[in-house]
Write an enzyme that holds these catalytic residues in place. Sequence first.
Site, short mmCIF file in Angstrom:
data_model
loop_
_atom_site.label_atom_id
_atom_site.label_comp_id
_atom_site.label_asym_id
_atom_site.label_seq_id
_atom_site.Cartn_x
_atom_site.Cartn_y
_atom_site.Cartn_z
N HIS A 148 0.61 -1.07 0.02
CA HIS A 148 0.02 -0.24 -0.12
C HIS A 148 0.89 1.22 0.17
CE1 HIS A 148 0.75 0.90 4.41
NE2 HIS A 148 0.55 -0.33 4.60
N ASP A 173 -0.38 4.42 1.06
CA ASP A 173 -0.96 5.52 1.91
C ASP A 173 -0.02 5.35 3.05
OD1 ASP A 173 -2.40 3.14 2.63
OD2 ASP A 173 -3.31 4.34 4.06
N ASP A 213 6.41 2.11 6.18
CA ASP A 213 4.99 1.31 6.02
C ASP A 213 4.10 2.07 5.01
OD1 ASP A 213 2.75 0.04 6.60
OD2 ASP A 213 2.56 0.65 8.72
N GLU A 238 -4.95 1.51 3.08
CA GLU A 238 -4.54 0.44 4.01
C GLU A 238 -4.64 1.03 5.37
OE1 GLU A 238 -2.34 -2.62 6.39
OE2 GLU A 238 -2.09 -0.42 6.19
N ASP A 293 4.68 -6.22 3.73
CA ASP A 293 4.18 -5.25 4.77
C ASP A 293 4.58 -5.47 6.17
OD1 ASP A 293 2.91 -2.93 5.30
OD2 ASP A 293 0.90 -3.73 5.44
N HIS A 343 4.55 4.46 12.37
CA HIS A 343 3.68 5.41 12.54
C HIS A 343 3.97 6.56 13.52
CE1 HIS A 343 0.15 2.15 11.67
NE2 HIS A 343 1.12 2.42 10.95
#
Length: 412
Positions: A81, A83, A144, A178, A201, A383
């Site tokens: 992904h 995003d 990520d 995602e 991932d 994150h």
Amino acid sequence: MISKEHIIKRFISYVTIDTESDPNSNTIPSTSKQWDLANKLAKELKTIGMQDVSIDTNAYIMATLPSNVEHHVPTIGFISHFDTSPDFTGANVKPQIFENYHGGDILLNKDKNIVLSPNYFEDLRQYIGQTLITTDGTTLLGADDKAGICEIVSAMEYLINNSNIKHGKIRVGFTPDEEIGRGAHKFDIEKFGADWAYTMDGSQIGELEYENFNAASAKVKIKGKIVHPGYAKGKMINSMYIATEFINSLPRLETPEHTEGYQGFFHLHNIRGDVDETVLDYIIRDHNKGHFKARKEVMFKLANELNSQYGKEVITVDIKDQYYNMKEMIEPVMHIVDIAEEAMKQLNIEPLIKAIRGGTDGSQLSYMGLPCPNIFAGGHNFHGRYEYIPVESMIKATEVICKIAELTAIEK
């Protein structure tokens, strides 16, 4: 050999494009800026020589590397992904490269005194002597899952340029959103046409996963009653106090910071309120389907108890399932995990087969009919400002993709 400089250049070209998704948006993709990278990727796939490159109205990208063998080979896929998480800003990412990591603290940002330290993030010590890419401490990095995309594109390019490596038909897919649980919602399984696929991932080198959390979101609304505080006796209902009762009534040690392995949790990730109304946003996670159901029932039961206590409906709970544990979809086709494990072993990578404490597009895709285990992409501390990735791990992940393609094509 896959060029280290080439991998770094490609990865940085991806992470410096802001693709943060938005859970409060109803569009697909949820943010228009995701198109910036999506369009770049579609163009790049064509440039390296991929065929059947397509990008649909929702920014889902697919492409084909045709088989170069005459015998029948299952069609496999690789998915990532583009995003990044809304948990931390992905705007104006300024990657930093640290070659020959010395094993000590890394000063990410001198002005703000932000330090990436192995005393706190012990995994760093695995990568002494390697090249690390970090943030500048003010944004996330975006490994990520832009690392996964970088590895898939680089692997396809390598296979195209080295036709002596035999492989069957390979499909690649890149998805938006995602990070907000919608990455597979508009994925066209029939169009993709693979027998199985792998999401790139995962985190540290060697990870191979075919179990993940069952997941749900919960929105808890508490209604209060605002009156003048000087005349509030017997009249005012402060929603924030009731919210505190709800929060404190859930198991205190069943939260992300107190759990690991197969342990599930309740996670309060957002709270907003005043006297008149407070809203709590939770996520609920558990690998065990029975425990997952019980966690949801606990929330409803607690709401009912508080409503009884106050003699009126002051609290409502709305729970929505997001995805489920892919284990039961993968176990009937465990050979696809075995192939990935063998690929790692042949590349002298120790497989780390464990459950994901999260989810991937693969969990939803597995239930849609595309079995889809998860393979490491190499990043750590996703994150947030302390996110980093060893370049050597990205190279190894790229080699694993190529090796899986090669092993799948061996004539039985």
